[in-house]
Motif scaffolding. Structure first.
Motif: not given
Length: 160
Positions: A10-11, A14, A17-18, A23, A42-43, A45-46
């Motif tokens: 998930a990290t 993310y 994607k960004w 974001n 943010q990464c 946290y993902a």
């Protein structure tokens, strides 16, 4: 308090994607000191799915004006991750050879002043590949950066 695995996939998803965008849920600090540690947080946290809302010493973001220094500051993020005894992700400093995808590399000067926090997104032929903001990139070879010191931050697990 319980623990769970840090979701490395998930990290990285993310980060992919960004890496070349922003974001809208998070302020872009690029013009006021840099966005690299904000993006790294943010990464993380993902992959962690939880923030630590302890005032001052925690790790959270509600807005540009309501966040901890650890969300956007290189040294503060290091201190939070390696010293966190509470809710959220916790980590240890490791040699670069001990890093996995979803971990963080911090780059610094010979004086020990660390200034950049790229996210590990892969490996190729023994090279660490990273994603970062400020100078946006994804899949960049760590060896292509100029730095005098580095440290690896391996995220162990997440407490909740």
């Amino acid at each position: 308090m319980s623990e769970r695995e840090y979701d490395r996939e998930a990290t990285v998803a993310y980060a992919k994607k960004w890496a070349y965008g922003r974001n809208p849920a998070f302020y872009d600090f690029s013009r006021i000191g840099g966005d690299c540690t904000n993006f790294a947080s943010q990464c993380i946290y993902a992959g962690a799915g939880i923030m630590n809302f302890t005032p001052v010493t925690g790790w959270f973001y509600r807005s540009a004006n309501d966040r901890t220094a650890s969300w956007t500051g290189v040294e503060y993020l290091y201190n939070f991750l390696t010293q966190n005894q509470g809710i959220g992700p916790y980590a240890e400093e490791v040699p670069l050879s001990g890093l996995q995808v979803g971990d963080i590399v911090q780059l610094g000067r010979a004086t020990g002043d660390f200034y950049h926090s790229p996210v590990v997104v892969g490996f190729s032929r023994g090279e660490i590949l990273v994603a970062a903001h400020t100078f946006d990139t994804y899949g960049k070879r760590l060896s292509s950066y100029t730095f005098e010191r580095s440290r690896g931050i391996h995220i162990i697990k997440v407490r909740y």
